[in-house]
Design a protein around this motif. Sequence first.
Motif, PDB file in Angstrom:
ATOM      1  N   HIS A  48       0.832  -1.217   0.000  1.00 58.67           N
ATOM      2  CA  HIS A  48       0.000   0.000   0.000  1.00 58.67           C
ATOM      3  C   HIS A  48       0.861   1.260   0.000  1.00 58.67           C
ATOM      4  O   HIS A  48       1.497   1.581   1.006  1.00 58.67           O
ATOM      5  CB  HIS A  48      -0.927   0.012   1.220  1.00 58.67           C
ATOM      6  N   HIS A  50       1.103   5.459  -1.857  1.00 57.39           N
ATOM      7  CA  HIS A  50       0.529   6.502  -2.717  1.00 57.39           C
ATOM      8  C   HIS A  50       1.660   7.191  -3.472  1.00 57.39           C
ATOM      9  O   HIS A  50       2.370   8.030  -2.893  1.00 57.39           O
ATOM     10  CB  HIS A  50      -0.205   7.545  -1.875  1.00 57.39           C
ATOM     11  N   HIS A 205      -9.122   1.811   1.493  1.00 55.01           N
ATOM     12  CA  HIS A 205      -8.760   2.016   2.907  1.00 55.01           C
ATOM     13  C   HIS A 205      -9.910   1.551   3.791  1.00 55.01           C
ATOM     14  O   HIS A 205     -11.077   1.694   3.416  1.00 55.01           O
ATOM     15  CB  HIS A 205      -8.529   3.500   3.185  1.00 55.01           C
ATOM     16  N   HIS A 252      -4.782  -0.651   6.374  1.00 57.70           N
ATOM     17  CA  HIS A 252      -4.897  -0.235   7.791  1.00 57.70           C
ATOM     18  C   HIS A 252      -5.658  -1.183   8.713  1.00 57.70           C
ATOM     19  O   HIS A 252      -5.044  -1.877   9.515  1.00 57.70           O
ATOM     20  CB  HIS A 252      -5.457   1.193   7.901  1.00 57.70           C
ATOM     21  N   ASP A 303       2.573   3.093   2.946  1.00 55.04           N
ATOM     22  CA  ASP A 303       1.575   4.162   2.942  1.00 55.04           C
ATOM     23  C   ASP A 303       2.190   5.553   2.858  1.00 55.04           C
ATOM     24  O   ASP A 303       1.690   6.489   3.479  1.00 55.04           O
ATOM     25  CB  ASP A 303       0.625   4.060   4.148  1.00 55.04           C
TER      26      ASP A 303
HETATM   27 FE    FE Z   1      -3.219   5.058   2.174  1.00 52.01          FE
END
Ligand code: FE
Length: 444
Positions: A48, A50, A205, A252, A303
């Motif tokens: 995960h 971005h 998420h 998460h 993340d």
């Molecule tokens: Fe994220």
Amino acid sequence: LDLHENAFAVCVDGVSKGVFDILPEEYTDLPLWDHGDALIFPGMVDLHVHAPQYAFRGMCMDLELMDWLNRYTFPEEEKYEDLEYAKKAYGLFVDALKNSATTRACIFATCHRPATELLMKLMEESGLVSFVGKVNMDREASPALTEASADISAYTTFGWINAVKDKFKNTKPILTPRFIPCCTDQLMEELREIQMAYGIPVQSHLSESKGEIEFVKFLRPEDPFYGDSYNDYDLFGKNDDIDTDVKTVMAHCVWSSDEEVELMRKNGVFIAHCPASNMNLTSGIAPIRKYLDLGLNIGLGSDVAGGHSESIFRAITDAIQVSKMYFRMVDEQYKPLVFSEAFYLATKGGAMQNLDYIIGSLYWSNSCLVVVKDSDYTDVPTFTNAVRGKKLVYELATPLELQATNVLSINTQKGLNTITSDSNGTMTVTYTESVKHYLDKQEA
Ligand code: FE
Ligand code: GUN
């Protein structure tokens, strides 16, 4: 941990055949590369991350999730409307991954189709293996990032998937509704149809922060728990009722209720545990020991930029540390993770189970190796290789010049012959005992 000294990692046509102390006869004709004293790790999986947040990582860490998104993250992601900016910033991101131990990743882009395609092209050129998602959001983002309607969001996604689904070998599209607060019911309905039409995996998420969960309760009061909002649209793993298996990664899961956890287990949803992000955004500590005991699928995620570092070595050490805090501060029935467990999450946990399962094909196979630098310690004979390995992870060592890209290509016979030098154009090969043995045998 499975540790081999002076062994052979055999790769044929990009697929790992295993690690052998003595090279099996059938592989003796393969080209050979000797990494001397260096440690060779399996490539790490970032489940995960971005990409458009890489440029502002490590900054703006003073707010919790929802405020952090509105104040810092959305304004940064707006910049990816501009392809020139995207080219520079995505270039930095891809270079960083190439220089890390990560060889496979599940990546969020932004809602911009052109920039997302550019990112996919850059990822493909890197030699790394990834899923990349054009983000969907038709509410509760900044005005510039809110797609004009559910139809337009879905239609753009449809066009994007058609354009990229067969374009790249190692870079594939993944459906990416940002999270429930940013997606209307109509958009979710349309994404369900797109998922069914293409059978592609899903990432989003889930139950990350208390403020977010409260907001989801407000938006969808009829749902018994957050994950149910994805499940309502068949975007939450396996669904026996309609006989579909939607491969799903949920980042998460810090605050998942027992019901939510049970549904994730039943549906085979994959949890991307992102400990650094959970600390930076004051989200909480995900009970990973509990999830492991229940047999859930779990990998690690950086993340970025909730997490400030792209290093999955960092995620390994953070996962261990937060599990210790959970044990000490929250519930002593859940023992801290030990090194080998966190290492497993970063490699096989994230890949063999999760990504192989997700893509269902061999090209995600366990064939990506990275050679890791620890020149300071090779001279210290009292450190065993196991100790060296752990120290390397804690010290966030970076791979040698032979990075994932190259190492991916040396996994094929053709690629092997092209690797001849380090960054200075020189490569000194010192044969280990077992390789010497092998070469002597060849000569004899
Ligand atoms: Fe994220
Ligand atoms: N939830 C929705 N969007 C995001 C994001 O960009 N980062 C994190 N950490 N959580 C999110």
